[in-house]
Write an enzyme that holds these catalytic residues in place. Structure first.
Site, PDB file in Angstrom:
ATOM      1  N   LYS A   1       0.826  -1.216   0.000  1.00 15.24           N
ATOM      2  CA  LYS A   1       0.000   0.000   0.000  1.00 15.24           C
ATOM      3  C   LYS A   1       0.858   1.265   0.000  1.00 15.24           C
ATOM      4  O   LYS A   1       0.595   2.192  -0.747  1.00 15.24           O
ATOM      5  CB  LYS A   1      -0.914   0.045   1.237  1.00 15.24           C
ATOM      6  CG  LYS A   1      -1.912  -1.091   1.313  1.00 15.24           C
ATOM      7  CD  LYS A   1      -2.874  -0.909   2.488  1.00 15.24           C
ATOM      8  CE  LYS A   1      -2.202  -0.943   3.844  1.00 15.24           C
ATOM      9  NZ  LYS A   1      -1.666  -2.257   4.225  1.00 15.24           N
TER      10      LYS A   1
ATOM     11  N   ARG B   1       0.311  -8.911  13.219  1.00 16.75           N
ATOM     12  CA  ARG B   1      -0.335  -7.914  12.347  1.00 16.75           C
ATOM     13  C   ARG B   1      -1.251  -8.584  11.326  1.00 16.75           C
ATOM     14  O   ARG B   1      -2.314  -8.069  11.003  1.00 16.75           O
ATOM     15  CB  ARG B   1       0.720  -7.068  11.651  1.00 16.75           C
ATOM     16  CG  ARG B   1       1.352  -6.046  12.605  1.00 16.75           C
ATOM     17  CD  ARG B   1       2.704  -5.563  12.126  1.00 16.75           C
ATOM     18  NE  ARG B   1       2.638  -4.836  10.892  1.00 16.75           N
ATOM     19  CZ  ARG B   1       3.654  -4.696  10.043  1.00 16.75           C
ATOM     20  NH1 ARG B   1       4.829  -5.235  10.323  1.00 16.75           N
ATOM     21  NH2 ARG B   1       3.518  -4.017   8.936  1.00 16.75           N
TER      22      ARG B   1
ATOM     23  N   ARG C   1      -9.227   0.914   8.944  1.00 21.26           N
ATOM     24  CA  ARG C   1      -8.698  -0.406   9.249  1.00 21.26           C
ATOM     25  C   ARG C   1      -9.634  -1.197  10.157  1.00 21.26           C
ATOM     26  O   ARG C   1      -9.350  -2.338  10.469  1.00 21.26           O
ATOM     27  CB  ARG C   1      -7.388  -0.214   9.983  1.00 21.26           C
ATOM     28  CG  ARG C   1      -6.224  -0.997   9.424  1.00 21.26           C
ATOM     29  CD  ARG C   1      -4.992  -0.470  10.159  1.00 21.26           C
ATOM     30  NE  ARG C   1      -3.857  -1.292   9.957  1.00 21.26           N
ATOM     31  CZ  ARG C   1      -2.791  -0.959   9.242  1.00 21.26           C
ATOM     32  NH1 ARG C   1      -2.765   0.194   8.607  1.00 21.26           N
ATOM     33  NH2 ARG C   1      -1.771  -1.763   9.147  1.00 21.26           N
TER      34      ARG C   1
ATOM     35  N   ARG D   1      11.955  -1.505  10.247  1.00 22.32           N
ATOM     36  CA  ARG D   1      10.945  -1.132  11.235  1.00 22.32           C
ATOM     37  C   ARG D   1      10.857  -2.180  12.333  1.00 22.32           C
ATOM     38  O   ARG D   1      10.931  -3.367  12.076  1.00 22.32           O
ATOM     39  CB  ARG D   1       9.587  -0.987  10.538  1.00 22.32           C
ATOM     40  CG  ARG D   1       9.407   0.395   9.955  1.00 22.32           C
ATOM     41  CD  ARG D   1       8.240   0.482   9.034  1.00 22.32           C
ATOM     42  NE  ARG D   1       7.051  -0.193   9.551  1.00 22.32           N
ATOM     43  CZ  ARG D   1       5.893  -0.219   8.896  1.00 22.32           C
ATOM     44  NH1 ARG D   1       5.778   0.387   7.734  1.00 22.32           N
ATOM     45  NH2 ARG D   1       4.862  -0.847   9.393  1.00 22.32           N
TER      46      ARG D   1
ATOM     47  N   ARG E   1      12.050  -5.754   4.028  1.00 21.94           N
ATOM     48  CA  ARG E   1      11.674  -4.356   3.876  1.00 21.94           C
ATOM     49  C   ARG E   1      12.631  -3.422   4.613  1.00 21.94           C
ATOM     50  O   ARG E   1      13.052  -3.685   5.726  1.00 21.94           O
ATOM     51  CB  ARG E   1      10.257  -4.165   4.409  1.00 21.94           C
ATOM     52  CG  ARG E   1       9.765  -2.750   4.314  1.00 21.94           C
ATOM     53  CD  ARG E   1       8.286  -2.698   4.204  1.00 21.94           C
ATOM     54  NE  ARG E   1       7.647  -2.775   5.498  1.00 21.94           N
ATOM     55  CZ  ARG E   1       6.334  -2.610   5.667  1.00 21.94           C
ATOM     56  NH1 ARG E   1       5.560  -2.406   4.626  1.00 21.94           N
ATOM     57  NH2 ARG E   1       5.810  -2.685   6.868  1.00 21.94           N
TER      58      ARG E   1
HETATM   59  P1  ADP Z   1       1.290  -2.017   7.465  1.00 21.02           P
HETATM   60  O1  ADP Z   1       0.064  -1.691   6.644  1.00 21.02           O
HETATM   61  O2  ADP Z   1       2.377  -2.611   6.664  1.00 21.02           O
HETATM   62  O3  ADP Z   1       0.954  -2.760   8.722  1.00 21.02           O
HETATM   63  P2  ADP Z   1       1.383   0.729   8.384  1.00 21.02           P
HETATM   64  O4  ADP Z   1       2.545   1.624   8.291  1.00 21.02           O
HETATM   65  O5  ADP Z   1       0.153   1.053   7.607  1.00 21.02           O
HETATM   66  O6  ADP Z   1       1.951  -0.695   7.998  1.00 21.02           O
HETATM   67  O7  ADP Z   1       0.922   0.586   9.917  1.00 21.02           O
HETATM   68  C1  ADP Z   1       1.839   0.286  10.942  1.00 21.02           C
HETATM   69  C2  ADP Z   1       1.115   0.165  12.276  1.00 21.02           C
HETATM   70  O8  ADP Z   1       0.481   1.411  12.609  1.00 21.02           O
HETATM   71  C3  ADP Z   1      -0.010  -0.848  12.317  1.00 21.02           C
HETATM   72  O9  ADP Z   1       0.453  -2.156  12.571  1.00 21.02           O
HETATM   73  C4  ADP Z   1      -0.886  -0.299  13.461  1.00 21.02           C
HETATM   74  O10 ADP Z   1      -0.320  -0.620  14.713  1.00 21.02           O
HETATM   75  C5  ADP Z   1      -0.764   1.184  13.281  1.00 21.02           C
HETATM   76  N1  ADP Z   1      -1.852   1.726  12.433  1.00 21.02           N
HETATM   77  C6  ADP Z   1      -1.724   2.222  11.169  1.00 21.02           C
HETATM   78  N2  ADP Z   1      -2.911   2.633  10.676  1.00 21.02           N
HETATM   79  C7  ADP Z   1      -3.834   2.376  11.650  1.00 21.02           C
HETATM   80  C8  ADP Z   1      -5.243   2.541  11.735  1.00 21.02           C
HETATM   81  N3  ADP Z   1      -5.962   3.058  10.714  1.00 21.02           N
HETATM   82  N4  ADP Z   1      -5.847   2.174  12.893  1.00 21.02           N
HETATM   83  C9  ADP Z   1      -5.155   1.658  13.925  1.00 21.02           C
HETATM   84  N5  ADP Z   1      -3.828   1.458  13.909  1.00 21.02           N
HETATM   85  C10 ADP Z   1      -3.153   1.811  12.782  1.00 21.02           C
END
Ligand code: ADP
Ligand code: ZN
Length: 229
Positions: free
Chosen positions: A23, A180, A98, A169, A136
């Site tokens: 994404k 996750r 999410r 990360r 990554r």
């Molecule tokens: P990925 O999609 O690869 O998990 P992101 O950078 O989108 O990576 O998100 C990293 C972390 O940030 C998630 O695992 C979560 O803990 C938090 N996070 C991101 N977006 C949200 C959201 N919309 N609601 C709740 N937690 C979020």
């Protein structure tokens, strides 16, 4: 009631898919082709936690464990961000909504502002995701994402875009990746049903069968006619 889509209407593009489906990479490429800003809740949360205050610590603990932060917090962050002038014509949402709670809030707010929305579901096999996330690397400054296998930086550990150092990360370790993916299955995947009930434009795109720029071109051609008038 929320009113999705409609040709020529200002619109949000929602990039949807499991962690590691690409994404963030796609959003950065699509931002150029669609000339609308990229809003990543993950990047915003990582930025917020750098401040090191109480909220920053709470966020760090949740992210390190692969847990989601509260709907209230991300809803507020996104709400603030999309009010800025650069979002007036449209924007790309990466990692939001999410949960069903976030999706309900988002659709109400977009509708209230006269925005439609289009969803792109990036589909990727879980075994490939684990391999991909393990390779990554992300820029510590501009958040550009690289992958040692599929899109390595030109110089080892150095960002092509800004020359800063690349980092792994904390939430890309295998046990946290599993957590996750479970969280995705339980809380996020059900949104696919929510979106199909909304009747918004919805596209499924294979997130692994091609190089990222080719996937981005395909998405851009799919969504551009409905997004920009
Ligand atoms: P990925 O999609 O690869 O998990 P992101 O950078 O989108 O990576 O998100 C990293 C972390 O940030 C998630 O695992 C979560 O803990 C938090 N996070 C991101 N977006 C949200 C959201 N919309 N609601 C709740 N937690 C979020
Ligand atoms: Zn960089």
């Amino acid at each position: 009631m929320a009113e999705p889509n409609g040709d020529g209407q200002k619109s949000a593009l929602i990039l949807f898919g499991p962690p590691g489906s690409g994404k963030g990479t796609q959003a950065r490429l699509l931002k150029e082709c669609l000339t609308i800003p990229h809003i990543s809740t993950g990047d915003m949360l990582r930025e917020r936690m750098q401040t090191g205050d109480d909220l920053g610590h709470v966020i760090r603990r949740l992210l390190d464990q692969g847990e989601l932060v509260t709907d209230e917090l991300v809803n507020r962050m996104v709400e603030d961000r999309i009010q800025r002038a650069d979002c007036a014509a449209g924007f790309i949402l990466d990692g939001y909504p999410r949960t069903l709670g976030q999706a309900g809030t988002m659709t109400r707010r977009l509708a209230a502002r006269g925005f439609g929305w289009t969803v792109v579901h990036l589909k990727v096999d879980y075994n490939k995701i684990i391999a991909r996330l393990a390779g990554r690397r992300q820029c510590s400054q501009c958040a550009t994402v690289f992958n040692l296998v599929s899109s390595p930086p030109k110089r080892e550990n150095v960002c092509d875009a800004c020359g800063s150092r690349l980092v792994i990360r904390d939430d890309d370790s295998e046990s946290v990746i599993r957590r996750r993916l479970e969280g995705y299955e339980e809380q996020t995947r059900p949104l696919l049903n929510f979106f199909s009930g909304e009747g918004c434009p919805f596209y499924e795109v294979d997130g692994v069968d091609d190089a990222p720029p080719a996937i981005a071109r395909r998405i851009c051609n799919l969504v551009r006619p409905g997004l920009l008038s």
